[in-house]
Design a protein around this motif. Structure first.
Motif, short mmCIF file in Angstrom:
data_model
loop_
_atom_site.label_atom_id
_atom_site.label_comp_id
_atom_site.label_asym_id
_atom_site.label_seq_id
_atom_site.Cartn_x
_atom_site.Cartn_y
_atom_site.Cartn_z
N PHE A 355 -0.39 3.72 -4.08
CA PHE A 355 -0.96 4.05 -4.75
C PHE A 355 -0.39 2.88 -5.71
N PHE A 356 0.90 2.75 -5.70
CA PHE A 356 1.14 2.05 -6.94
C PHE A 356 2.16 0.11 -6.46
N ILE A 357 1.58 -0.34 -6.04
CA ILE A 357 2.28 -2.08 -6.67
C ILE A 357 3.05 -1.59 -6.78
N SER A 358 4.46 -1.52 -7.32
CA SER A 358 5.21 -1.82 -7.42
C SER A 358 6.58 -0.65 -6.55
N GLU A 359 5.83 -0.29 -5.79
CA GLU A 359 6.38 0.55 -4.69
C GLU A 359 6.40 0.20 -2.85
N PRO A 360 7.32 -0.49 -3.00
CA PRO A 360 6.82 -0.96 -1.34
C PRO A 360 7.01 -0.30 -0.29
N VAL A 361 8.16 0.71 -0.18
CA VAL A 361 7.83 1.47 0.92
C VAL A 361 6.68 3.19 0.41
N LEU A 362 6.22 3.71 1.86
CA LEU A 362 5.16 4.60 1.15
C LEU A 362 5.42 5.51 1.21
N SER A 363 6.40 6.66 0.91
CA SER A 363 6.94 7.43 0.94
C SER A 363 6.70 8.44 0.04
N TRP A 364 6.09 7.65 -1.33
CA TRP A 364 5.33 8.17 -2.38
C TRP A 364 4.82 8.47 -2.50
N ASN A 365 3.69 7.94 -1.50
CA ASN A 365 2.31 9.12 -1.48
C ASN A 365 2.33 10.10 -0.12
N GLY A 366 3.29 10.13 0.66
CA GLY A 366 3.53 11.52 1.63
C GLY A 366 3.70 10.76 3.17
N ALA A 367 3.44 9.64 3.16
CA ALA A 367 3.34 8.36 4.57
C ALA A 367 4.50 8.34 4.95
N VAL A 368 5.41 7.91 5.77
CA VAL A 368 6.97 7.06 6.06
C VAL A 368 6.10 6.27 7.22
N GLY A 369 6.88 4.90 7.59
CA GLY A 369 6.44 4.09 8.57
C GLY A 369 5.45 3.90 9.42
N GLN A 370 4.16 3.44 8.18
CA GLN A 370 3.07 3.35 8.92
C GLN A 370 2.44 1.35 10.15
N THR A 371 1.63 2.35 10.74
CA THR A 371 1.56 0.87 11.26
C THR A 371 -0.11 0.48 12.03
N THR A 372 0.56 -0.56 11.64
CA THR A 372 -1.98 -0.80 12.45
C THR A 372 -1.75 -1.51 12.61
N ASP A 373 -2.85 -1.54 13.57
CA ASP A 373 -3.55 -2.64 15.36
C ASP A 373 -4.75 -2.57 15.48
N PHE A 374 -5.04 -3.16 15.95
CA PHE A 374 -6.65 -3.65 16.07
C PHE A 374 -6.22 -3.78 18.29
N LYS A 375 -7.03 -3.12 19.09
CA LYS A 375 -6.87 -3.87 20.33
C LYS A 375 -7.87 -5.04 20.75
N GLU A 376 -7.98 -5.80 21.47
CA GLU A 376 -9.15 -6.21 21.07
C GLU A 376 -9.42 -5.36 22.85
N ALA A 377 -8.71 -5.58 23.66
CA ALA A 377 -9.28 -5.11 25.31
C ALA A 377 -10.14 -3.53 25.25
N ASN A 378 -10.28 -3.01 24.19
CA ASN A 378 -10.96 -2.16 24.00
C ASN A 378 -11.89 -1.45 23.22
N LYS A 379 -11.54 -2.80 22.16
CA LYS A 379 -12.22 -2.36 20.80
C LYS A 379 -12.04 -1.41 19.87
N ARG A 380 -10.25 -0.91 19.85
CA ARG A 380 -10.02 0.16 19.37
C ARG A 380 -9.48 -0.49 18.43
N LEU A 381 -9.08 0.53 16.93
CA LEU A 381 -8.15 0.19 15.66
C LEU A 381 -7.92 1.63 16.20
N GLU A 382 -6.54 1.48 15.70
CA GLU A 382 -5.56 2.56 15.67
C GLU A 382 -4.37 1.71 14.18
N TRP A 383 -4.15 3.20 14.31
CA TRP A 383 -3.64 3.93 12.49
C TRP A 383 -2.10 4.26 12.95
N GLY A 384 -1.37 4.70 12.98
CA GLY A 384 0.05 5.48 13.26
C GLY A 384 0.89 5.67 11.81
#
Length: 450
Positions: A355-384
């Motif tokens: 929401f704010f470019i100047s805020e690099p930490v994801l704590s402002w919008n209520g989420a901390v420690g976000q991770t994303t990945d795409f598993k090619e083997a089973n075509k699965r998009l993961e969002w943590g």
């Protein structure tokens, strides 16, 4: 009958190793870790809890980031060995206070003493913390609570988090208090794990609650305890739902599909007044495990949208809404899996807007420690998302670029969305502990959490 037992760290370091029968090669720990680390069989990216390599059966469970492993060449019941590994982890935690790599290394003499009493020549003797007290003579070395690392969601049913007072989590059931004082405390928690599967249009396909009433007792003399649950509690579904999706937080009976109780629980008055009578053993144990598939309002609402973004391009938008109160925080990992059932190869570009470019930490919008990945083997998009604040909303965008040979309808061949999450201090089933009575005339400290 098991041949070996060992505990490995996340790096593959051998923390504990005990060979009971000498039937399996000494390098089994390294063979196991390499197999689990680079598992690619049966189209799966994670090794199953039981597998066989060169005639050796490997059984493992993951508890708070540690791998508890047993090996054998015999044909034994997998469920028996997996339950044994869970109980060994629980016994070690009861004695050392907190289960992590540091506590096991500092108490390795005590841990080996426990293993020699729990298993003799590959055969299980006992996993009772109370019975082991007569045979264990080493005192535990308790770690400073300030040095303890944060606990992951893998230890939901094995380890305390903020659901308990911090001092309760790190206490050993055998360590003495300063000055020789006897503490009289008992901690009770209701812990629930909720699994919900959503379709690509946001509708709920499946929903299930796996819960437990967890108790940790420091009472001396093993007094009798009466634990009262909801008076409108029912076991077994006898027809339709007691309340619909829209009114799941309102009134209505609590209907559990099935449940089981600890061996110490007596059900003499359960059918009459929904009370459980037990003499709690020392340490932490589950008083009751239950499962519920009755309709309930999930703490999260998910919407998925797929839009074409030009030739051979598409954009996936996932939105998650935290519909629990803002004073509650999900401080364990939530993972969204979005399956893209497409036959051809394509590239994925994932980004999480802020929401704010100047805020690099994801704590402002209520989420901390976000991770994303795409598993090619089973075509699965993961969002943590490791931490989510109630009332917040989060969005994930993924741009897909297909090869020229791609064919099919991406909209129809994608989904559904599945999500697994845990939230401390939140109860979706509405199961409650109404009161707890202790037949002992002493000053007690009673902690009840939900």
């Amino acid at each position: 009958m098991i041949s070996q037992f060992f505990v490995l760290s996340q790096r593959g370091d051998n923390i504990v190793f005990r060979d009971y029968r000498g039937e399996v090669p000494k390098g089994s720990a390294e063979i196991f870790f390499r197999k689990v680390k680079f598992w690619k069989e049966d189209g799966q990216e994670e090794a199953p809890p039981v597998f066989n390599v060169d005639g050796v059966n490997y059984f493992h469970v993951k508890v708070v980031g540690l791998l508890f492993v047993a090996t054998t060449r015999a044909n034994v019941s997998p469920s028996l060995v997996l339950e044994l590994l869970q109980r060994i982890a629980r016994v070690i935690k009861d004695y050392v206070g907190v289960l992590n790599e540091d506590s096991i290394r500092k108490n390795f003499v005590l841990v080996y003493e426990l293993l020699d009493e729990v298993i003799d020549f590959g055969f299980v003797q006992t996993t009772s913390t109370e019975l082991l007290k007569s045979y264990i003579f080493n005192e535990p070395i308790i770690l400073d609570s300030a040095r303890l690392s944060s606990i992951g969601p893998t230890g939901l049913f094995m380890q305390g988090t903020k659901r308990m007072p911090g001092t309760a989590v790190t206490k050993s059931v055998v360590a003495s208090e300063p000055g020789g004082r006897k503490r009289e405390e008992i901690f009770v928690d209701i812990i629930e794990k909720i699994s919900v599967t959503f379709s690509s249009s946001g509708y709920i396909l499946t929903s299930e609650i796996d819960g437990t009433i967890q108790m940790k007792s420091y009472l001396t003399g093993n007094p009798e305890i009466r634990l009262a649950l909801n008076e409108d509690l029912s076991i077994g579904r006898g027809g339709g739902s007691a309340y619909d999706y829209r009114s799941s937080f309102g009134s209505g009976a609590v209907i559990l599909d099935d449940c089981n109780f600890h061996e110490s629980v007596r059900l003499d008055n359960f059918e009459v007044d929904k009370t459980l009578t037990l003499v709690p053993p020392d340490g932490e144990f589950p008083v009751m495990n239950y499962r519920m598939t009755q309709e309930f309002k999930p703490p999260f609402r998910i919407n998925a949208l797929i839009e074409e973004a030009g030739a051979l391009k598409a954009e996936v938008i996932l939105k998650i809404f935290a519909e629990f109160p803002s004073n509650i925080t999900s401080n364990t990992i939530a993972i969204l899996n979005f399956t893209i059932k497409f036959s051809s190869y394509f590239n994925v570009d994932i980004f999480v807007p802020l929401f704010f470019i100047s805020e690099p930490v994801l704590s402002w919008n209520g989420a901390v420690g976000q991770t994303t990945d795409f598993k090619e083997a089973n075509k699965r998009l993961e969002w943590g998302l490791k931490k989510i604040v109630g009332g917040s909303e989060h969005t994930l965008r993924a741009r897909l670029t297909f090869s020229p040979e791609a064919h099919g309808n991406i909209t129809k061949e994608s989904g559904p969305v599945s999500m697994t999450f845990t939230i401390p201090m939140y109860n979706s089933s509405r199961l409650q502990v109404k009161y707890l009575q202790i037949a002992k005339n002493l000053e007690l400290i009673i902690r009840i959490g939900g």
